[in-house]
Design a protein around this motif. Sequence first.
Motif, PDB file in Angstrom:
ATOM      1  N   UNK A  19       0.840  -1.190   0.000  1.00 17.86           N
ATOM      2  CA  UNK A  19       0.000   0.000   0.000  1.00 17.86           C
ATOM      3  C   UNK A  19       0.879   1.245   0.000  1.00 17.86           C
ATOM      4  N   UNK A  20       0.288   2.381  -0.325  1.00 20.34           N
ATOM      5  CA  UNK A  20       1.027   3.627  -0.238  1.00 20.34           C
ATOM      6  C   UNK A  20       1.159   4.080   1.209  1.00 20.34           C
ATOM      7  N   UNK A  21       2.171   4.872   1.528  1.00 22.11           N
ATOM      8  CA  UNK A  21       2.342   5.380   2.898  1.00 22.11           C
ATOM      9  C   UNK A  21       1.207   6.307   3.299  1.00 22.11           C
ATOM     10  N   UNK A  22       0.883   6.262   4.571  1.00 19.93           N
ATOM     11  CA  UNK A  22      -0.187   7.083   5.138  1.00 19.93           C
ATOM     12  C   UNK A  22       0.425   8.007   6.190  1.00 19.93           C
ATOM     13  N   UNK A  23       0.148   9.294   6.082  1.00 20.19           N
ATOM     14  CA  UNK A  23       0.705  10.250   7.034  1.00 20.19           C
ATOM     15  C   UNK A  23       0.055  10.060   8.400  1.00 20.19           C
ATOM     16  N   UNK A  24       0.892   9.836   9.419  1.00 22.32           N
ATOM     17  CA  UNK A  24       0.399   9.672  10.785  1.00 22.32           C
ATOM     18  C   UNK A  24       0.412  10.993  11.544  1.00 22.32           C
ATOM     19  N   UNK A  25       1.578  11.629  11.548  1.00 25.13           N
ATOM     20  CA  UNK A  25       1.731  12.845  12.326  1.00 25.13           C
ATOM     21  C   UNK A  25       2.870  13.659  11.763  1.00 25.13           C
ATOM     22  N   UNK A  26       2.839  14.944  12.048  1.00 22.86           N
ATOM     23  CA  UNK A  26       4.005  15.762  11.760  1.00 22.86           C
ATOM     24  C   UNK A  26       4.227  16.744  12.906  1.00 22.86           C
ATOM     25  N   UNK A  27       5.482  17.123  13.078  1.00 26.06           N
ATOM     26  CA  UNK A  27       5.851  18.066  14.129  1.00 26.06           C
ATOM     27  C   UNK A  27       6.796  19.104  13.552  1.00 26.06           C
ATOM     28  N   UNK A  28       6.809  20.218  14.223  1.00 26.18           N
ATOM     29  CA  UNK A  28       7.688  21.311  13.822  1.00 26.18           C
ATOM     30  C   UNK A  28       8.672  21.581  14.941  1.00 26.18           C
ATOM     31  N   UNK A  29       9.946  21.587  14.589  1.00 25.45           N
ATOM     32  CA  UNK A  29      11.025  21.883  15.520  1.00 25.45           C
ATOM     33  C   UNK A  29      11.016  20.878  16.678  1.00 25.45           C
ATOM     34  N   UNK A  30      11.486  21.252  17.820  1.00 26.96           N
ATOM     35  CA  UNK A  30      11.593  20.324  18.948  1.00 26.96           C
ATOM     36  C   UNK A  30      10.290  20.255  19.730  1.00 26.96           C
ATOM     37  N   UNK A  31      10.159  19.160  20.484  1.00 22.10           N
ATOM     38  CA  UNK A  31       8.987  19.033  21.336  1.00 22.10           C
ATOM     39  C   UNK A  31       8.224  17.762  21.074  1.00 22.10           C
ATOM     40  N   UNK A  32       7.099  17.640  21.733  1.00 21.81           N
ATOM     41  CA  UNK A  32       6.235  16.464  21.628  1.00 21.81           C
ATOM     42  C   UNK A  32       4.905  16.821  20.983  1.00 21.81           C
ATOM     43  N   UNK A  33       4.313  15.825  20.354  1.00 23.34           N
ATOM     44  CA  UNK A  33       2.965  15.966  19.823  1.00 23.34           C
ATOM     45  C   UNK A  33       2.249  14.653  20.015  1.00 23.34           C
ATOM     46  N   UNK A  34       1.042  14.710  20.538  1.00 26.55           N
ATOM     47  CA  UNK A  34       0.311  13.491  20.843  1.00 26.55           C
ATOM     48  C   UNK A  34      -0.965  13.417  20.024  1.00 26.55           C
ATOM     49  N   UNK A  35      -1.270  12.200  19.549  1.00 33.41           N
ATOM     50  CA  UNK A  35      -2.508  11.982  18.814  1.00 33.41           C
ATOM     51  C   UNK A  35      -2.990  10.578  19.139  1.00 33.41           C
ATOM     52  N   UNK A  36      -3.906  10.503  20.082  1.00 34.31           N
ATOM     53  CA  UNK A  36      -4.415   9.193  20.486  1.00 34.31           C
ATOM     54  C   UNK A  36      -3.309   8.358  21.114  1.00 34.31           C
TER      55      UNK A  36
END
Lengths: 109, 117
Positions: A42-59
Motif C-alpha cells: 500500500x502507499x504510505x499514510x501520514x500519521x503525524x508531523x511536528x515542527x522543531x523540537x517538542x512532543x505531539x500526541x494523537x491518540x
Amino acid sequence: QKEVEQDPGPLSVPEGAIVSLNCTYSNSAFQYFMWYRQYSRKGPELLMYTYSSGNKEDGRFTAQVDKSSKYISLFIRDSQPSDSATYLCAMRGADKLIFGTGTRLQVFP
Amino acid sequence: GAVVSQHPSWVICKSGTSVKIECRSLDFQATTMFWYRQFPKQSLMLMATSNEGSKATYEQGVEKDKFLINHASLTLSTLTVTSAHPEDSSFYICSVAPSTSGVYEQYFGPGTRLTVT
C-alpha cells in the motif's frame, strides 16, 4: 553517511506493549518532521508531523523531536496487531521529503 | 489530508513494451506531484517532481527518456515506463503536496505494482 538513518528492524512486540521507533538525521537545518505508516503493498499514510523540537500526541501515538541530538521518535502505546506495518520517518528538505528506510513492526496477539 | 488515486493498481507487461501509470488528485488541484519507486523492503526513492504545465524535474540517476512524466492538468499526472525491462519491476507510488510551504507533507496514492516479464 545518509541524511536520515532508521533501523530497519523487524521489531516484534506483544499486543499492549509500548513501541518506540526512532530516526537520526545529520542536517541541522531540518525543521519539519513526519511519520508515515505503510501497510504491505500500500502507499504510505501520514500519521503525524511536528515542527522543531517538542512532543505531539494523537491518540495512542506520540511524536518527539530532539533537535539538539538530531533524534526523532514515535511512541505507540497499547500496541495492537493492526499497528503491524512499516513506519517511515521523513523530514522536509529544500524542495522534497527525505525518508528513512522504514522500520518494520510486528505486533503479535 | 488529500485523496490520491492510482491506476492501474497492478500491471504485468512484456519486456520491451511501454506502460502508463496514472495518478489523480481527487479533492484538490495539485500543481506539484511526486513519483517514487520502492523496491521490496526498501524505502521510497524519489524519481521525479511533476509540475503542471512544465517539464518534470528528475532526480540524479533517473533516466528521463525512460520514465516519461506528463502533468497535463491540475488533477492528473502520468508516468510512462518506456521499453520496460525486468529490472524496472517495482512498486511505483505518486504523491501530492497540498502546500509547498511549511511542513510540506505529502499524501500518497495506493501505488502501482509493475511486473515486467
